[in-house]
Design a protein around this motif. Structure first.
Motif, PDB file in Angstrom:
ATOM      1  N   ASP A  54       0.844  -1.186   0.000  1.00 29.91           N
ATOM      2  CA  ASP A  54       0.000   0.000   0.000  1.00 29.91           C
ATOM      3  C   ASP A  54       0.881   1.238   0.000  1.00 29.91           C
ATOM      4  O   ASP A  54       2.101   1.154   0.115  1.00 29.91           O
ATOM      5  N   PHE A  55       0.255   2.406  -0.111  1.00 25.06           N
ATOM      6  CA  PHE A  55       1.041   3.630  -0.254  1.00 25.06           C
ATOM      7  C   PHE A  55       1.735   4.016   1.044  1.00 25.06           C
ATOM      8  O   PHE A  55       2.765   4.693   1.016  1.00 25.06           O
ATOM      9  N   GLY A  56       1.196   3.603   2.183  1.00 30.04           N
ATOM     10  CA  GLY A  56       1.911   3.813   3.439  1.00 30.04           C
ATOM     11  C   GLY A  56       3.248   3.098   3.426  1.00 30.04           C
ATOM     12  O   GLY A  56       4.272   3.640   3.861  1.00 30.04           O
ATOM     13  N   GLN A  57       3.256   1.857   2.912  1.00 30.09           N
ATOM     14  CA  GLN A  57       4.510   1.122   2.785  1.00 30.09           C
ATOM     15  C   GLN A  57       5.434   1.770   1.756  1.00 30.09           C
ATOM     16  O   GLN A  57       6.654   1.793   1.936  1.00 30.09           O
ATOM     17  N   THR A  58       4.845   2.303   0.690  1.00 29.49           N
ATOM     18  CA  THR A  58       5.653   2.978  -0.321  1.00 29.49           C
ATOM     19  C   THR A  58       6.355   4.200   0.270  1.00 29.49           C
ATOM     20  O   THR A  58       7.551   4.436   0.028  1.00 29.49           O
ATOM     21  N   LEU A  59       5.631   4.983   1.063  1.00 27.74           N
ATOM     22  CA  LEU A  59       6.256   6.135   1.715  1.00 27.74           C
ATOM     23  C   LEU A  59       7.371   5.684   2.654  1.00 27.74           C
ATOM     24  O   LEU A  59       8.445   6.299   2.704  1.00 27.74           O
ATOM     25  N   GLY A  60       7.130   4.606   3.389  1.00 25.40           N
ATOM     26  CA  GLY A  60       8.157   4.073   4.274  1.00 25.40           C
ATOM     27  C   GLY A  60       9.368   3.576   3.505  1.00 25.40           C
ATOM     28  O   GLY A  60      10.511   3.724   3.953  1.00 25.40           O
ATOM     29  N   PHE A  61       9.144   3.007   2.340  1.00 26.15           N
ATOM     30  CA  PHE A  61      10.231   2.528   1.484  1.00 26.15           C
ATOM     31  C   PHE A  61      11.177   3.662   1.111  1.00 26.15           C
ATOM     32  O   PHE A  61      12.395   3.468   0.996  1.00 26.15           O
ATOM     33  N   TYR A  62      10.613   4.850   0.930  1.00 28.77           N
ATOM     34  CA  TYR A  62      11.427   6.007   0.565  1.00 28.77           C
ATOM     35  C   TYR A  62      11.866   6.820   1.773  1.00 28.77           C
ATOM     36  O   TYR A  62      12.320   7.960   1.635  1.00 28.77           O
ATOM     37  N   GLY A  63      11.752   6.255   2.943  1.00 26.30           N
ATOM     38  CA  GLY A  63      12.310   6.868   4.134  1.00 26.30           C
ATOM     39  C   GLY A  63      11.409   7.812   4.891  1.00 26.30           C
ATOM     40  O   GLY A  63      11.865   8.490   5.819  1.00 26.30           O
ATOM     41  N   VAL A  64      10.141   7.889   4.537  1.00 27.92           N
ATOM     42  CA  VAL A  64       9.222   8.756   5.265  1.00 27.92           C
ATOM     43  C   VAL A  64       8.906   8.123   6.617  1.00 27.92           C
ATOM     44  O   VAL A  64       8.498   6.962   6.684  1.00 27.92           O
TER      45      VAL A  64
END
Length: 246
Positions: A139-149
């Motif tokens: 999901d997009f929460g994981q995507t943001l986490g992937f980029y260091g957010v």
């Protein structure tokens, strides 16, 4: 008034749909893990909302899910679950692609085509049974986490349950591209619901059907909790951290 009732129904059932799969996969390994000090400026509010959510979940979602499971045969419920899983393809495909997981994105595309064309519009999961292709939930929460957010502080959403600032933003992005959401229907032509009432009705069926496979799971998760709020908070945080690392 009718819209208000539908809204309450939607958010009640969304708690199980969005969180139960993660709890089912992660609970055994997360149970008993040490809690750590966290920045939690909304702890007072979060505790109150956790108590409220708990009452609604126990007194509304679980009884409805059990009644549904006793009424609808498991074969039919499995087909419905496969159908909704297939419809969530855009969310999984997009987020795998954004996270540079190209193999996973390719497999998601293969799954969608196979199940749509040969699996009776997704009611049969031929991609898993015949092609041995598994789903790659992102999901997009994981995507943001992937980029260091960073996750930001914890927040318990009314009836939706544990979340954080990053995942709240992710919910909005995923809703925009989801087939099952009316959000963005003026821009994306593949949306099924065209208004809030249709969206709430479809989502309610999806969530009740999904939760009917494990209606007692929430009680199992919380039965050993000495303090329910931090217990659920830590399970959620640890599960999300591991999902992002995968």
């Amino acid at each position: 008034m009718k819209k208000l009732v539908l809204l309450l129904t939607l958010v009640i059932f969304s708690f199980a749909n969005e969180k139960s799969d993660e709890f089912e996969n992660d609970f055994d390994s997360e149970f008993g893990a040490k809690t750590t000090e966290v920045f939690d400026p909304l702890s007072g509010y979060n505790r109150l909302m956790t108590t409220f959510n708990d009452k609604v979940y126990v007194n509304v979602l679980i009884p409805i899910s059990k009644g549904y499971a006793n009424t609808v045969p498991e074969t039919a419920r499995t087909g419905i679950d496969n159908f909704f899983t297939n419809l969530m393809f855009p969310v999984r495909f997009t987020n795998n692609l954004l996270q540079l997981k190209f193999q996973n994105s390719a497999e998601e595309l293969q799954r969608f085509l196979a199940n749509t064309l040969w699996g009776f519009a997704g009611f049969a999961d031929v991609a898993s049974s015949d092609l041995k292709l598994k789903t790659h939930k992102e999901d997009f929460g994981q995507t943001l986490g992937f980029y260091g957010v960073g996750q930001g502080f914890h927040i318990v959403l009314p009836l939706l349950g544990p979340s954080n600032l990053r995942d709240v933003a992710g919910l909005g992005a995923d809703s925009y591209i989801s087939v099952l959401s009316a959000s963005g229907n003026s821009d994306l032509q593949y949306k099924i619901p065209q208004n809030f009432v249709e969206h709430a009705s479809i989502k309610t069926v999806d969530v009740v059907n999904s939760n009917s496979f494990h209606p007692d799971q929430y009680e199992v998760i919380k039965k050993d909790a000495l303090d329910l709020y931090p217990y659920l908070r830590d399970i959620y945080t640890q599960a999300r951290d591991r999902q992002i690392e995968e």
